[in-house]
Design an enzyme around this catalytic site. Structure first.
Site, short mmCIF file in Angstrom:
data_model
loop_
_atom_site.label_atom_id
_atom_site.label_comp_id
_atom_site.label_asym_id
_atom_site.label_seq_id
_atom_site.Cartn_x
_atom_site.Cartn_y
_atom_site.Cartn_z
N GLN A 176 89.10 48.39 36.37
CA GLN A 176 89.67 47.24 35.65
C GLN A 176 88.59 46.24 35.21
OE1 GLN A 176 92.50 46.68 34.25
NE2 GLN A 176 93.26 48.67 34.92
N SER A 177 87.38 46.74 35.03
CA SER A 177 86.28 45.83 34.66
C SER A 177 86.49 45.23 33.27
CB SER A 177 84.97 46.62 34.69
OG SER A 177 83.97 45.92 33.99
#
Ligand SMILES: Cc1ncc(COP(=O)(O)O)c(C=O)c1O
Length: 345
Positions: free
Chosen positions: A75-76
């Site tokens: 989820q960067s």
């Protein structure tokens, strides 16, 4: 100082707005609060990495790269914005992800990708799942880069968070940008609240910029992933490497890196009660969407500092919205039930 002559590409929407949050100020009964909207930098839903990527992409293009490569959690926000920066600059993107992080958005192959990971897929980023120890990922990245070279590509490797001296330079500039906005509004500010991480580029650039520009505000970092000591041990050397990069003799000391680590537990990526409350308060007073990993926790620090009298009504605080809202959707299962109902029946 060569700050203005360092090459950068024009891919972010700058300057970002500096907007007042009078309803939030009234709700807290404390200082005047302004929001620096770096969630509106424009690069595939915005966020703080867009500023850094202006410098990193310029460096990549100078090296004739064909691919931007970077690494992070699935989820960067950084990986999502790197994929967008690559596409906008006519490059491909390769993202290296840790395999599974249960608190930070499912990457279960049987489930549809969510949040940032969904956006990475839409942008056609090539995703490499790294199964080993995260500390050893650099070796894995070297291998992926070598494979790309064998295929005739020229990869440009961006460190996690875009946090090296090239990327952090962008946040030195952000200080000058904001000081101009303060002057345009005939106002000053006493504090700038930002998120401080162990990638560190944002806090490092801001702290250096504040010192160089003799900013009226103190930069206060709210830790999001490690304690203050560990976070400072990254931010301080990075700030000084950035000073060298931009060609100034100014150097920062430990006391220049102010970090409060009281608000990030139980751990990186897991929202606590204060974070969820902060998300709700910002949304209901200003229609301002924060995220459960970074900005929600930093806003909870600001709120608690008002409640405990560290910030008073004579202060003027800039809250740095660094983006990250796609994680709201990735964490929907965990957080949706935490908010109170509507004001109207
Ligand atoms: C929304 C958001 N805020 C803050 C940060 C921390 O910024 P930095 O990596 O420059 O320390 C990140 C890092 O990914 C982020 O995504």
């Amino acid at each position: 100082m060569r700050l203005t002559s360092i090459p950068r590409v024009d891919i972010a929407h700058l300057p970002t707005p500096l907007e007042p949050a009078p309803n939030l100020s009234a709700e807290l009964g404390g200082p005047e609060i302004w929001i620096k909207r770096d969630d509106l930098t424009g690069l595939a839903l915005g966020g703080n990495k867009a500023r850094k990527l202006e410098y990193l992409v310029a460096d990549a293009l100078a090296q004739d790269a064909t691919v931007l490569m970077t690494a992070g959690a699935p989820q960067s926000n950084h990986c999502r914005q790197t994929a967008a920066a690559a596409r906008k600059s006519g490059l491909k993107a390769v993202l290296i992800f840790a395999p599974y992080s249960k608190h930070y958005g499912s990457t279960d192959p049987d489930q549809a990708p969510q949040g940032n990971l969904l956006l990475d897929n839409i942008m056609g980023a090539k995703i490499e799942w790294y199964q080993g120890d995260w500390q050893d990922r650099l070796r894995f990245m070297d291998q992926v880069a070598a494979d790309l070279r064998d295929k005739g590509e020229r990869p440009y490797v961006i460190p996690g968070g875009g946090s090296n001296a090239i990327g952090a330079t962008a946040y030195v500039n952000a200080v000058y940008e904001t000081i101009t906005q303060l002057r345009d509004n005939s106002m000053t500010a006493t504090h700038w609240y930002t998120t401080s991480s162990t990638s560190g580029g944002t806090h490092a650039g801001l702290a250096l910029g504040a010192k160089l520009a003799h900013a009226p505000f103190a930069v206060v970092g709210s830790a999001c992933d490690q304690n203050a000591e560990k976070t400072r041990s990254v931010v301080l050397p990075l700030a000084n490497a950035t000073a060298e990069h931009i060609g100034t003799d100014v150097r920062l000391a430990e006391s220049d890196i102010v970090i409060d680590d009281s608000y990030y537990l139980p751990s990186y990526g897991i929202p606590n009660e204060g974070c969820l409350e902060a998300i709700e308060i910002a949304a209901r007073t200003e229609g301002l969407l924060l995220d459960p990993v970074y900005t929600g926790k930093t806003m909870s620090a600001l709120i608690d500092h008002v409640r405990t009298g560290k910030l008073t009504s004579s202060d003027v605080v800039i809250f740095h919205h660094t983006g990250g809202t796609p994680a709201l959707f990735a964490q929907a299962d965990g957080i949706a039930g935490s908010f109170s109902g509507p004001d109207l029946d």
